[in-house]
Enzyme design. Structure first.
Site, PDB file in Angstrom:
ATOM      1  N   HIS A  57      20.516  13.110  23.656  1.00 18.29           N
ATOM      2  CA  HIS A  57      21.582  13.182  22.993  1.00 18.29           C
ATOM      3  C   HIS A  57      22.130  13.623  22.631  1.00 18.29           C
ATOM      4  O   HIS A  57      21.977  14.736  23.161  1.00 18.29           O
ATOM      5  CB  HIS A  57      20.446  12.893  21.400  1.00 18.29           C
ATOM      6  CG  HIS A  57      19.795  11.439  21.646  1.00 18.29           C
ATOM      7  ND1 HIS A  57      18.409  11.112  20.162  1.00 18.29           N
ATOM      8  CD2 HIS A  57      18.811  11.090  22.270  1.00 18.29           C
ATOM      9  CE1 HIS A  57      17.872  10.526  20.392  1.00 18.29           C
ATOM     10  NE2 HIS A  57      18.112  10.080  21.836  1.00 18.29           N
ATOM     11  N   GLU A  59      23.206  15.500  20.218  1.00 20.09           N
ATOM     12  CA  GLU A  59      22.961  17.096  19.651  1.00 20.09           C
ATOM     13  C   GLU A  59      22.113  17.587  20.542  1.00 20.09           C
ATOM     14  O   GLU A  59      22.105  19.310  20.308  1.00 20.09           O
ATOM     15  CB  GLU A  59      22.271  16.389  18.384  1.00 20.09           C
ATOM     16  CG  GLU A  59      22.910  15.874  17.451  1.00 20.09           C
ATOM     17  CD  GLU A  59      22.995  14.695  17.487  1.00 20.09           C
ATOM     18  OE1 GLU A  59      23.072  13.768  16.627  1.00 20.09           O
ATOM     19  OE2 GLU A  59      22.428  14.027  18.685  1.00 20.09           O
ATOM     20  N   CYS A  87      19.137  12.006  14.742  1.00 19.05           N
ATOM     21  CA  CYS A  87      18.758  10.753  14.448  1.00 19.05           C
ATOM     22  C   CYS A  87      16.649  12.049  14.229  1.00 19.05           C
ATOM     23  O   CYS A  87      16.646  13.086  14.280  1.00 19.05           O
ATOM     24  CB  CYS A  87      16.681  10.134  15.918  1.00 19.05           C
ATOM     25  SG  CYS A  87      16.967  11.805  17.566  1.00 19.05           S
ATOM     26  N   CYS A  90      16.408  15.174  16.599  1.00 15.57           N
ATOM     27  CA  CYS A  90      17.883  16.055  17.126  1.00 15.57           C
ATOM     28  C   CYS A  90      17.215  16.628  15.719  1.00 15.57           C
ATOM     29  O   CYS A  90      17.846  18.344  15.330  1.00 15.57           O
ATOM     30  CB  CYS A  90      18.755  15.239  17.119  1.00 15.57           C
ATOM     31  SG  CYS A  90      19.027  14.517  18.857  1.00 15.57           S
TER      32      CYS A  90
END
Length: 119
Positions: A57, A59, A87, A90
């Protein structure tokens, strides 16, 4: 907390990263930039499909160079700017990294109809 001028500037950078992700096969339109003392120390877009890695992801990919740049796993004075509300994975990574503040553009509920919720 209301956004300030720096928040707007750095969110524009996160949006540019998301647009770059949208235009690149295997990447996805979620961008993130981590800022410390007015400088970008990590940035990325979502690369889950490109890397075939569920943890890639934006992040997470931004935290890796940020930690390297600071030579520390803790990012206490940093601000994480991301185009989509982080999410659970993260969010927990941000907590473990002790990121000082998170600023996000769209909430997960804002894009629920167009997002699987897993990106």
């Amino acid at each position: 907390m209301p956004w300030n001028a720096a928040d707007i500037t750095w969110m524009k950078r996160a949006i540019a990263l998301a647009r770059g992700g949208e235009a690149t096969p295997g990447k996805n339109p979620i961008g993130c930039v981590i800022v410390c003392n007015g400088n970008a120390i990590g940035e990325a877009c979502n690369e889950v499909d490109l890397r075939r890695d569920a943890t890639a992801h934006a992040e997470i990919l931004s935290m890796r160079p940020a930690g390297e740049k600071l030579q520390n796993k803790e990012l206490r004075d940093a601000v994480l700017y991301t185009t989509l509300q982080p999410c659970g994975m993260c969010t927990m990574a941000s907590i473990w990294a002790k990121i000082g503040r998170i600023v996000y553009g769209a909430g997960r509920d804002d894009v629920h109809g167009v997002s699987s919720g897993y990106v």
